[in-house]
Write an enzyme that holds these catalytic residues in place. Structure first.
Site, PDB file in Angstrom:
ATOM      1  N   ASP B  85      -6.666   0.195   4.064  1.00 49.08           N
ATOM      2  CA  ASP B  85      -5.486  -0.569   4.197  1.00 49.08           C
ATOM      3  C   ASP B  85      -4.175  -0.025   4.079  1.00 49.08           C
ATOM      4  O   ASP B  85      -3.231  -0.419   4.769  1.00 49.08           O
ATOM      5  CB  ASP B  85      -5.721  -1.787   3.315  1.00 49.08           C
ATOM      6  CG  ASP B  85      -6.531  -2.812   4.001  1.00 49.08           C
ATOM      7  OD1 ASP B  85      -6.153  -3.062   5.008  1.00 49.08           O
ATOM      8  OD2 ASP B  85      -7.151  -3.427   3.193  1.00 49.08           O
ATOM      9  N   GLU B 116      -2.327  -6.757   6.804  1.00 48.79           N
ATOM     10  CA  GLU B 116      -2.902  -5.529   5.994  1.00 48.79           C
ATOM     11  C   GLU B 116      -2.179  -5.169   4.903  1.00 48.79           C
ATOM     12  O   GLU B 116      -2.664  -4.631   3.668  1.00 48.79           O
ATOM     13  CB  GLU B 116      -2.919  -4.313   6.864  1.00 48.79           C
ATOM     14  CG  GLU B 116      -3.768  -4.401   8.435  1.00 48.79           C
ATOM     15  CD  GLU B 116      -5.235  -4.516   8.104  1.00 48.79           C
ATOM     16  OE1 GLU B 116      -5.668  -4.898   7.103  1.00 48.79           O
ATOM     17  OE2 GLU B 116      -5.728  -4.596   9.367  1.00 48.79           O
ATOM     18  N   TYR B 123      -5.116  -4.931  -3.782  1.00 45.40           N
ATOM     19  CA  TYR B 123      -5.757  -4.006  -4.507  1.00 45.40           C
ATOM     20  C   TYR B 123      -5.040  -3.481  -5.702  1.00 45.40           C
ATOM     21  O   TYR B 123      -5.710  -3.282  -7.013  1.00 45.40           O
ATOM     22  CB  TYR B 123      -6.044  -2.483  -3.580  1.00 45.40           C
ATOM     23  CG  TYR B 123      -6.667  -3.017  -2.384  1.00 45.40           C
ATOM     24  CD1 TYR B 123      -7.915  -3.850  -2.608  1.00 45.40           C
ATOM     25  CD2 TYR B 123      -6.203  -2.468  -1.100  1.00 45.40           C
ATOM     26  CE1 TYR B 123      -8.546  -4.011  -1.233  1.00 45.40           C
ATOM     27  CE2 TYR B 123      -6.972  -2.821   0.061  1.00 45.40           C
ATOM     28  CZ  TYR B 123      -8.092  -3.734  -0.165  1.00 45.40           C
ATOM     29  OH  TYR B 123      -8.775  -3.859   1.273  1.00 45.40           O
ATOM     30  N   ASP B 239      -9.545 -12.174   7.468  1.00 44.90           N
ATOM     31  CA  ASP B 239      -8.414 -11.399   8.233  1.00 44.90           C
ATOM     32  C   ASP B 239      -9.178 -10.200   8.881  1.00 44.90           C
ATOM     33  O   ASP B 239      -8.828 -10.271  10.247  1.00 44.90           O
ATOM     34  CB  ASP B 239      -7.541 -10.840   7.094  1.00 44.90           C
ATOM     35  CG  ASP B 239      -6.755 -11.701   6.390  1.00 44.90           C
ATOM     36  OD1 ASP B 239      -6.463 -13.018   6.839  1.00 44.90           O
ATOM     37  OD2 ASP B 239      -6.091 -11.511   5.421  1.00 44.90           O
TER      38      ASP B 239
END
Lengths: 99, 377
Positions: B85, B116, B123, B239
């Protein structure tokens, strides 16, 4: 509304249609998309979004006619159909991509 | 040639190709050459979510109870997702915006890339919640050999396209000498080829690499562990399913020649190379699976099963872009993943659903005269 047709002529336009998958044959109605009806028969089909945008449930449509009540967002390859949102409109024959 | 943020030329954007035509000037969506991209934008916007909505307090306890080799699997997988990402949060913008020629596609690229960045923020949210020192984990991403190997393969096509487009924008067509890189030939053909292969490699990233990582995240949740994490990954997977549809549309539109006839010839020429991108990525993912499970496997998943899944998902994705399948594996070895990937049971916040009490300035237009029958003045 998108319509996929093949050269095979339409049988009687009944509300119940036959779906051929290899040696199996199941009966489906026009009330629901194909995916749920296959699942009810114990046939495993890949899926993710179940609303036409991910193309996980793309399967081969060998002949016959299906319709989409709404245009799916996913790209539908020619000769393929999206099981999650396609309504079966005639007898059809399907196959998984691996067959 | 050189990029302009507001192209002053007058032209009919309906006649432009997706890429390498005129730079977009007016961001207008009243007329669209490829309406699919606006539909993708609308869908993506309807998916909007924030990582902070997901509670991770039980994940911290779960993580501490994991065995050491399981912690290695979990953290390595998370590092890989962070890497993917990081690349995807910027690269579509950097690589594709300077060359895009349709307003609806330009906006799709921006919308796609933005989503993104939400994944990247997730994270950090996850890592902050499960370990005391996130620094160690993030720092390892640029040092760890197994991870940097993956970084090379996910960024190589983007980087080449970006280099070629910047040469094209400054020096124009021709062969240019770049110190340390040698002579680079810039022709419309070579640019379009670099673009096609980039989109193919992005499709591989989103449609194969991400799904391998999803399988690992969900394998923990199958054992009722790290369930907050799985909830976030589920939103990310929703997504990604949309993004891969976006790149499939680009690839198929290019290959069909309907958008740009030259692109169809390039797609034909690149077929073997594109096939190799898919097959090589699958091999890399299988190597990665061995690294993940090097100290031991976990219930429900090991290097062999994950390897089979890699082969299976690669076949599915190759077929979707008109390539012949490459592997023997015909069945999904982890069918339980579908129940985790399915989006229709993703919780939707009340303010996003059509509950009028939550919507600002909501007006119910569906009224008839009779609704006022018991109303006296």
């Amino acid at each position: 509304m998108t319509t996929l047709t093949s050269n095979k002529p339409d049988k009687i336009r009944d509300k119940v249609h036959r779906v051929l998958l290899g040696k199996k044959q199941i009966l489906v109605t026009e009330d629901e998309p194909l995916l749920v009806q296959l699942e009810r028969e114990g046939i495993h089909v890949e899926y993710q979004c179940r609303e036409g945008y991910c193309s996980s449930c793309s399967i081969k449509l060998l002949w016959g006619q299906v319709e989409y009540p709404f245009e799916p967002l996913a790209w539908v390859q020619s000769g393929y159909m999206l099981a999650c949102c396609a309504i079966v409109k005639s007898d059809i024959e399907i196959a998984f991509f691996s067959d | 040639m050189s990029y302009s943020t507001f192209n002053r030329k007058q032209f009919d954007s309906m006649k432009e190709p997706m890429f390498f035509g005129e730079n977009v000037n007016v961001a207008r969506y009243d007329q669209q050459k490829h309406p699919i991209f606006e539909k993708l934008i609308e869908k993506q916007l309807s998916f909007f979510w924030r990582p902070e909505e997901v509670d991770l307090s039980s994940d911290r306890k779960d993580f501490q109870k994991l065995e050491e080799h399981e912690q290695h699997i979990f953290l390595s997988n998370l590092k890989y997702q962070t890497l993917l990402d990081s690349v995807q949060g910027r690269s579509p913008n950097v690589a594709l915006l300077p060359i895009v020629s349709l307003p609806e596609l330009e906006t799709w690229i921006e919308t796609w890339s933005f989503s993104e960045t939400i994944h990247s923020r997730s994270y950090t949210h996850i890592i902050r919640n499960i370990v005391n020192d996130p620094t160690k984990i993030f720092d390892d991403i640029t040092v760890n050999k197994e991870i940097t190997k993956r970084a090379d393969s996910v960024s190589v096509y983007y980087d080449r396209l970006i280099e070629m487009v910047s040469l094209y924008n400054t020096l124009g067509l021709g062969t240019h000498h770049v110190p340390e890189h040698g002579d680079i030939e810039i022709s419309m053909r070579s640019l379009k080829k670099a673009l096609y292969l980039t989109v193919a490699s992005v499709n591989v990233l989103e449609a194969i690499r991400f799904y391998v990582s999803f399988a690992c995240s969900f394998a923990f949740a199958e054992r009722t562990l790290m369930e907050g994490n799985a909830k976030i990954i589920k939103l990310i997977a929703r997504d990604e399913a949309l993004h891969l549809t976006g790149t499939q549309h680009m690839l198929n539109l290019m290959a069909s020649g309907k958008d740009d006839p030259e692109m169809a010839i390039i797609a034909q020429e690149c077929k073997e190379e594109m096939r190799n991108i898919f097959v090589e990525a699958a091999e890399q993912e299988k190597d990665w699976a061995s690294y993940l499970f090097k100290d031991g496997s976990m219930i429900g998943l090991n290097a062999q099963i994950l390897g089979q899944y890699v082969e299976y998902i690669t076949n599915v994705r190759m077929q979707a872009v008109g390539l012949d399948t490459a592997f023997e594996t015909k069945h999904n070895p982890i069918p339980w993943i579908n129940a985790w990937l399915v989006s229709d049971n993703v919780q939707v916040a009340p303010q996003e659903a059509e509950i009028s009490s939550y919507l600002v300035g909501q007006i119910d237009n569906d009224l008839s005269e009779s609704d006022f029958d018991d109303f006296d003045l």
